[in-house]
Design a protein around this motif. Structure first.
Motif, PDB file in Angstrom:
ATOM      1  N   LEU A  60       0.620   3.411  -7.112  1.00  0.00           N
ATOM      2  CA  LEU A  60       1.588   4.197  -6.346  1.00  0.00           C
ATOM      3  C   LEU A  60       1.080   5.617  -6.152  1.00  0.00           C
ATOM      4  CD1 LEU A  60       4.381   4.733  -5.068  1.00  0.00           C
ATOM      5  CD2 LEU A  60       5.252   5.176  -7.390  1.00  0.00           C
ATOM      6  N   PHE A  61       0.935   6.024  -4.888  1.00  0.00           N
ATOM      7  CA  PHE A  61       0.630   7.407  -4.557  1.00  0.00           C
ATOM      8  C   PHE A  61       1.948   8.106  -4.233  1.00  0.00           C
ATOM      9  CE2 PHE A  61      -3.282   5.153  -3.770  1.00  0.00           C
ATOM     10  CZ  PHE A  61      -4.282   6.046  -4.169  1.00  0.00           C
ATOM     11  N   LEU A  62       2.298   9.116  -5.023  1.00  0.00           N
ATOM     12  CA  LEU A  62       3.585   9.794  -4.849  1.00  0.00           C
ATOM     13  C   LEU A  62       3.347  11.290  -4.712  1.00  0.00           C
ATOM     14  CD1 LEU A  62       6.829   9.084  -6.896  1.00  0.00           C
ATOM     15  CD2 LEU A  62       6.261  11.347  -6.045  1.00  0.00           C
ATOM     16  N   ASN A  63       3.744  11.836  -3.574  1.00  0.00           N
ATOM     17  CA  ASN A  63       3.617  13.276  -3.322  1.00  0.00           C
ATOM     18  C   ASN A  63       4.779  13.774  -2.495  1.00  0.00           C
ATOM     19  OD1 ASN A  63       0.352  12.303  -2.929  1.00  0.00           O
ATOM     20  ND2 ASN A  63       0.791  13.948  -4.361  1.00  0.00           N
ATOM     21  N   THR A 121      14.803   3.614  -6.521  1.00  0.00           N
ATOM     22  CA  THR A 121      15.446   2.384  -6.055  1.00  0.00           C
ATOM     23  C   THR A 121      14.815   1.894  -4.747  1.00  0.00           C
ATOM     24  OG1 THR A 121      17.205   3.524  -4.814  1.00  0.00           O
ATOM     25  CG2 THR A 121      17.622   3.071  -7.139  1.00  0.00           C
ATOM     26  N   ALA A 122      14.398   2.841  -3.892  1.00  0.00           N
ATOM     27  CA  ALA A 122      13.712   2.448  -2.656  1.00  0.00           C
ATOM     28  C   ALA A 122      12.385   1.782  -2.981  1.00  0.00           C
ATOM     29  CB  ALA A 122      13.492   3.670  -1.766  1.00  0.00           C
ATOM     30  N   PHE A 123      11.669   2.316  -3.974  1.00  0.00           N
ATOM     31  CA  PHE A 123      10.413   1.696  -4.396  1.00  0.00           C
ATOM     32  C   PHE A 123      10.657   0.282  -4.922  1.00  0.00           C
ATOM     33  CE2 PHE A 123       7.817   0.664  -8.148  1.00  0.00           C
ATOM     34  CZ  PHE A 123       6.588   0.465  -7.521  1.00  0.00           C
ATOM     35  N   CYS A 124      11.660   0.130  -5.775  1.00  0.00           N
ATOM     36  CA  CYS A 124      11.943  -1.180  -6.367  1.00  0.00           C
ATOM     37  C   CYS A 124      12.285  -2.208  -5.288  1.00  0.00           C
ATOM     38  CB  CYS A 124      13.087  -1.076  -7.371  1.00  0.00           C
ATOM     39  SG  CYS A 124      12.636  -0.251  -8.907  1.00  0.00           S
ATOM     40  N   GLN A 125      13.074  -1.810  -4.306  1.00  0.00           N
ATOM     41  CA  GLN A 125      13.436  -2.740  -3.244  1.00  0.00           C
ATOM     42  C   GLN A 125      12.204  -3.148  -2.434  1.00  0.00           C
ATOM     43  OE1 GLN A 125      16.611  -0.728  -1.182  1.00  0.00           O
ATOM     44  NE2 GLN A 125      18.160  -1.385  -2.652  1.00  0.00           N
ATOM     45  N   VAL A 161      -0.959  -1.626  -3.337  1.00  0.00           N
ATOM     46  CA  VAL A 161      -0.941  -0.166  -3.210  1.00  0.00           C
ATOM     47  C   VAL A 161       0.288   0.272  -2.412  1.00  0.00           C
ATOM     48  CG1 VAL A 161      -2.163   1.853  -2.301  1.00  0.00           C
ATOM     49  CG2 VAL A 161      -3.446   0.009  -3.425  1.00  0.00           C
ATOM     50  N   TYR A 162       0.968   1.310  -2.911  1.00  0.00           N
ATOM     51  CA  TYR A 162       2.153   1.867  -2.274  1.00  0.00           C
ATOM     52  C   TYR A 162       1.938   3.354  -2.004  1.00  0.00           C
ATOM     53  CZ  TYR A 162       4.451  -2.308  -4.229  1.00  0.00           C
ATOM     54  OH  TYR A 162       4.797  -3.588  -4.563  1.00  0.00           O
ATOM     55  N   ALA A 218      -8.358   3.109  -0.972  1.00  0.00           N
ATOM     56  CA  ALA A 218      -7.990   2.688  -2.323  1.00  0.00           C
ATOM     57  C   ALA A 218      -7.496   1.245  -2.329  1.00  0.00           C
ATOM     58  CB  ALA A 218      -6.923   3.614  -2.883  1.00  0.00           C
ATOM     59  N   ALA A 219      -6.721   0.870  -1.296  1.00  0.00           N
ATOM     60  CA  ALA A 219      -6.213  -0.499  -1.208  1.00  0.00           C
ATOM     61  C   ALA A 219      -7.352  -1.491  -1.002  1.00  0.00           C
ATOM     62  CB  ALA A 219      -5.203  -0.605  -0.070  1.00  0.00           C
ATOM     63  N   LYS A 220      -8.373  -1.066  -0.274  1.00  0.00           N
ATOM     64  CA  LYS A 220      -9.516  -1.938  -0.027  1.00  0.00           C
ATOM     65  C   LYS A 220     -10.341  -2.135  -1.302  1.00  0.00           C
ATOM     66  CE  LYS A 220     -13.632  -2.378   2.920  1.00  0.00           C
ATOM     67  NZ  LYS A 220     -14.423  -1.747   4.011  1.00  0.00           N
ATOM     68  N   LEU A 221     -10.525  -1.060  -2.066  1.00  0.00           N
ATOM     69  CA  LEU A 221     -11.338  -1.135  -3.278  1.00  0.00           C
ATOM     70  C   LEU A 221     -10.601  -1.832  -4.418  1.00  0.00           C
ATOM     71  CD1 LEU A 221     -12.935   2.441  -3.252  1.00  0.00           C
ATOM     72  CD2 LEU A 221     -14.027   0.279  -2.620  1.00  0.00           C
TER      73      LEU A 221
END
Length: 474
Positions: A446-449, A281-285, A207-208, A198-201
């Motif tokens: 963002l992929f979140l699981n 908050t971890a994502f924002c940092q 991408v996170y 996904a990051a390549k495309l």
């Protein structure tokens, strides 16, 4: 008597009609896991086109008095409202450990701890004080250049195996029910490869990947969060498999510093929105963006919340313990003004219907209040805020993402949410991630699981279809 019979029939109908106009069912249907229709806007154009009467009919059907109660009774009588659509199903009767959908390896204590053994007092995390539901909105956005003081990691005394027992695939310690994921390296590699693809495309977007540990990592016996069941290790191992173009978000450390707070429900497999805040908050940092202090949010609560774990264990005697010890769901309202629409298809040109980032009312006839976040799971949801910074993000998620998304309204003008379970399957709309990112000029992906999807063969199938991965590349 005959002359009064018409009135006897009409009076109850009139009462139901007036009651329906008061919308007693709230903003979402917990049974159907979707937002209910809102009152249609009256315009001459809508009236003459026929759209107004159609929307009014749909609104009335959605707000019929005690609607969820009728569905509940019908379900109990017939038992056929449970959806079982095979490997791509969004909901199945039997709990298989993956956000109510596809299969995943299960860990059992059955050999060591026979069913029926009495469990002692919970040695899991202490039940922290629930945040004040009337928190003042007094603090603004936190500045990144001002370091945030982080509390030290919280050390919990893990329960002994003798305190744990099985209810099917669910582990119960005291009043807390937990799922235990199991590492499957080949699926973790597929998961990482799909996100790297996904990051390549989507080369113009950042991408996170954010994998969230569940309650079993912190509140279960040591034997159930070590080795192949160590969520810390499986998350770290998967992040190491990602390409350098993908940023792995360390929410684990943040959560460890607040384990004495109300981060996870006891009767539901999800985290609380407080837990989601710390991961946010971890994502924002990691993304280099500011975020509001927790005290900036106005909050509210739903008491008596009995979640998915009660349903998963309903054929076992432990379910009564969960029902008798309900959770309280605390929600935090977005600071920015935002409008949301949820789409049955996967195109923004579909009509869709309005949905709130956080619904403050859910039908009292149903106890599962987690549906209050973003209208529940859907193929595509879009929120537009008034912050005017022109930035956008798309979140690819399981339902752990639902409590997380409302916080993003402080950082992005446009927020798109996609659930892989509702697209690219039989009789489901087609959705291509890289094409959508390009069309909408999205800045961040963002992929979140939680851990089950990255260990699930079926989830990897859905993720690869979403991204357009050629299987020969894996």
């Amino acid at each position: 008597m005959k002359k009064y019979s018409l009135f006897i029939i009409l009076i109850p109908v009139l009462v139901l009609g007036v009651w329906s106009l008061l919308n007693p069912n709230g903003e979402v249907s917990a049974w159907e896991k979707r937002a209910l229709k809102s009152t249609p806007a009256f315009t001459l154009e809508n009236l003459f086109s026929g759209r107004y009467t159609q929307e009014l009919e749909e609104y009335y059907a959605d707000t019929f008095p005690v609607r969820d109660t009728f569905i509940n009774v019908n379900t109990a009588m017939g038992g056929f409202y449970y959806f079982n659509g095979g490997a791509e199903a969004a909901l199945v009767i039997g709990h298989k450990g993956l956000d109510q959908d596809v299969e995943a390896p299960a860990v059992s204590l059955r050999k060591e701890i026979p069913l029926g053994q009495n469990s002692g007092p919970s040695a899991a995390a202490p039940q922290a004080d629930i945040p004040d539901a009337a928190a003042e909105t007094s603090a603004g956005m936190a500045e990144l250049e001002i370091p945030h003081e982080e509390p030290p990691p919280v050390e919990l005394e893990p329960p002994d195996e003798s305190e744990a027992e099985n209810a099917g695939n669910i582990i119960i310690v005291g009043t807390r029910a937990m799922e235990i994921p199991y590492a499957v390296e080949k699926n973790m590699r597929r998961y990482a490869a799909a996100i790297s693809r996904a990051a390549k495309l989507a080369e113009d977007a950042q991408v996170y990947s954010l994998v969230v540990p569940n309650a079993g990592e912190f509140y279960s016996p040591v034997s159930l969060h070590t080795g192949a069941t160590s969520q810390k290790k499986m998350i770290s191992d998967m992040y190491a498999m990602l390409s350098p173009d993908v940023k792995g978000i360390d929410a684990y450390d943040k959560l460890c510093r607040h384990l004495d707070e109300y981060l996870y429900f006891r009767t539901d497999h999800h985290w609380s929105q407080l837990g989601a805040y710390y991961a946010y908050t971890a994502f924002c940092q990691s993304a280099g963006i500011a975020y509001p202090e927790l005290k900036a949010y106005e909050s509210g609560s739903f008491a008596g919340f009995v979640g998915s774990m009660y349903g998963f264990t309903k054929n076992y005697p432990q379910s009564k313990t969960l029902k008798d010890n309900p959770d309280t769901l605390i929600y935090y309202l977005p600071l920015a003004e935002c409008k949301g629409r949820q789409y049955a298809g996967a195109r923004l040109e579909d009509e869709g219907f309005p949905v709130k980032a956080v619904a403050t009312s859910v039908s009292e006839s149903y106890s599962d209040k987690y549906i209050c976040y973003i209208g529940g799971d859907a193929s595509l949801t879009h929120f537009e805020t008034d912050i005017g910074n022109g930035r956008s993000i798309i979140v690819i998620k399981d339902s752990f993402g639902n409590a997380f998304v409302p916080f993003l309204t402080s950082n992005y003008q446009d927020i798109y949410v996609v659930d892989p379970r509702y697209v690219n399957g039989k009789k489901k709309p087609d959705f291509n991630l890289s094409q959508f990112v390009a069309e909408q000029q999205i800045n961040d992906v963002l992929f979140l699981n939680y851990p089950f999807p990255m260990n699930s063969n079926a989830w990897c199938d859905m993720l690869e279809r979403l991204i357009g991965v050629n299987k020969t590349e894996n």
